[in-house]
Design a protein around this motif. Structure first.
Motif, PDB file in Angstrom:
ATOM      1  N   ILE A  74       0.837  -1.199   0.000  1.00 53.64           N
ATOM      2  CA  ILE A  74       0.000   0.000   0.000  1.00 53.64           C
ATOM      3  C   ILE A  74       0.874   1.252   0.000  1.00 53.64           C
ATOM      4  N   ASN A  75       1.944   1.238   0.778  1.00 51.29           N
ATOM      5  CA  ASN A  75       2.815   2.417   0.844  1.00 51.29           C
ATOM      6  C   ASN A  75       3.391   2.783  -0.516  1.00 51.29           C
ATOM      7  N   CYS A  76       3.705   1.796  -1.357  1.00 55.41           N
ATOM      8  CA  CYS A  76       4.276   2.083  -2.684  1.00 55.41           C
ATOM      9  C   CYS A  76       3.209   2.285  -3.758  1.00 55.41           C
ATOM     10  N   HIS A  77       2.080   1.618  -3.636  1.00 59.55           N
ATOM     11  CA  HIS A  77       1.114   1.615  -4.733  1.00 59.55           C
ATOM     12  C   HIS A  77      -0.114   2.487  -4.513  1.00 59.55           C
ATOM     13  N   ALA A  78      -0.277   3.068  -3.350  1.00 60.07           N
ATOM     14  CA  ALA A  78      -1.434   3.934  -3.114  1.00 60.07           C
ATOM     15  C   ALA A  78      -1.328   5.204  -3.953  1.00 60.07           C
ATOM     16  N   SER A  79      -2.445   5.654  -4.468  1.00 60.42           N
ATOM     17  CA  SER A  79      -2.496   6.878  -5.265  1.00 60.42           C
ATOM     18  C   SER A  79      -2.107   8.082  -4.413  1.00 60.42           C
ATOM     19  N   LYS A  80      -1.323   8.982  -4.984  1.00 65.56           N
ATOM     20  CA  LYS A  80      -0.971  10.198  -4.255  1.00 65.56           C
ATOM     21  C   LYS A  80      -2.182  11.126  -4.134  1.00 65.56           C
ATOM     22  N   THR A  81      -3.146  10.959  -5.012  1.00 70.29           N
ATOM     23  CA  THR A  81      -4.346  11.791  -4.969  1.00 70.29           C
ATOM     24  C   THR A  81      -5.313  11.324  -3.890  1.00 70.29           C
ATOM     25  N   THR A  82      -5.592  10.013  -3.882  1.00 69.89           N
ATOM     26  CA  THR A  82      -6.591   9.487  -2.951  1.00 69.89           C
ATOM     27  C   THR A  82      -5.956   8.834  -1.724  1.00 69.89           C
ATOM     28  N   GLY A  83      -4.680   8.476  -1.825  1.00 75.25           N
ATOM     29  CA  GLY A  83      -4.015   7.779  -0.728  1.00 75.25           C
ATOM     30  C   GLY A  83      -4.432   6.326  -0.624  1.00 75.25           C
ATOM     31  N   SER A  84      -5.124   5.808  -1.651  1.00 78.82           N
ATOM     32  CA  SER A  84      -5.695   4.470  -1.579  1.00 78.82           C
ATOM     33  C   SER A  84      -5.279   3.627  -2.785  1.00 78.82           C
ATOM     34  N   VAL A  85      -5.330   2.306  -2.607  1.00 78.99           N
ATOM     35  CA  VAL A  85      -5.105   1.381  -3.722  1.00 78.99           C
ATOM     36  C   VAL A  85      -6.422   0.954  -4.356  1.00 78.99           C
ATOM     37  N   LEU A  86      -7.522   1.452  -3.795  1.00 75.63           N
ATOM     38  CA  LEU A  86      -8.848   1.145  -4.320  1.00 75.63           C
ATOM     39  C   LEU A  86      -9.446   2.363  -4.997  1.00 75.63           C
ATOM     40  N   GLY A  87     -10.614   2.196  -5.597  1.00 77.76           N
ATOM     41  CA  GLY A  87     -11.280   3.282  -6.296  1.00 77.76           C
ATOM     42  C   GLY A  87     -10.861   3.302  -7.753  1.00 77.76           C
ATOM     43  N   PRO A  88     -11.490   4.153  -8.562  1.00 80.70           N
ATOM     44  CA  PRO A  88     -11.136   4.236  -9.982  1.00 80.70           C
ATOM     45  C   PRO A  88      -9.652   4.563 -10.157  1.00 80.70           C
ATOM     46  N   GLY A  89      -8.961   3.721 -10.916  1.00 84.52           N
ATOM     47  CA  GLY A  89      -7.527   3.920 -11.132  1.00 84.52           C
ATOM     48  C   GLY A  89      -6.664   3.390 -10.009  1.00 84.52           C
ATOM     49  N   GLY A  90      -7.272   2.882  -8.951  1.00 88.98           N
ATOM     50  CA  GLY A  90      -6.506   2.336  -7.827  1.00 88.98           C
ATOM     51  C   GLY A  90      -5.721   1.109  -8.255  1.00 88.98           C
ATOM     52  N   PHE A  91      -4.496   1.010  -7.778  1.00 88.09           N
ATOM     53  CA  PHE A  91      -3.593  -0.039  -8.231  1.00 88.09           C
ATOM     54  C   PHE A  91      -4.200  -1.425  -8.063  1.00 88.09           C
ATOM     55  N   CYS A  92      -4.679  -1.754  -6.888  1.00 89.81           N
ATOM     56  CA  CYS A  92      -5.235  -3.098  -6.645  1.00 89.81           C
ATOM     57  C   CYS A  92      -6.559  -3.277  -7.380  1.00 89.81           C
ATOM     58  N   GLN A  93      -7.410  -2.272  -7.309  1.00 92.87           N
ATOM     59  CA  GLN A  93      -8.739  -2.410  -7.890  1.00 92.87           C
ATOM     60  C   GLN A  93      -8.697  -2.586  -9.400  1.00 92.87           C
TER      61      GLN A  93
END
Length: 123
Positions: A74-93
């Motif tokens: 999560i620390n490497c792949h979370a979006s700088k905009t949302t802070g999350s790996v989920l949601g539209p464009g989220g790395f995991c999602q």
């Protein structure tokens, strides 16, 4: 009859190309590029097994700080905009939606960097 067979053969030969063209690959953005704990092909194939082993050792033996850690992912792949790996464009999602796989990670863990409190009903 010959035309029908030629047409059918053409459709069968082009089917894989047409199918591949209709399924766009997920567009992933690595927010903190660098080196992962394993090469990309290995991570794509085995990340779930790495995380399961870490989960089991943490839960059953109390071992923390292993090489494969959900928090480090999560620390490497979370979006700088949302802070999350989920949601539209989220790395995991993005990848899990592409693969039609629903991970159960978020039943217990926060998908945002720096917020590691359990959120689900499972302790």
């Amino acid at each position: 009859m010959k035309r029908l067979l030629v047409g059918l053969a053409a459709v069968l030969l082009l089917a894989p190309t047409l199918a591949a063209a209709g399924t766009p690959l997920p567009q992933l953005k690595i927010e903190n590029p660098g080196s992962c704990i394993a090469p990309v092909p290995e991570m794509r194939r085995n990340h779930m097994e790495m995380l399961k082993h870490t989960r089991d050792r943490t839960l059953r033996q109390g071992i923390r700080g292993e090489k494969a850690s959900l928090n480090e992912c999560i620390n490497c792949h979370a979006s700088k905009t949302t802070g999350s790996v989920l949601g539209p464009g989220g790395f995991c999602q993005e990848c899990h939606a592409y693969a039609a796989v629903k991970p159960d990670c978020w039943d217990c863990h926060q998908p945002k960097a720096g917020n590691h409190q359990a959120v689900g009903v499972k302790p």
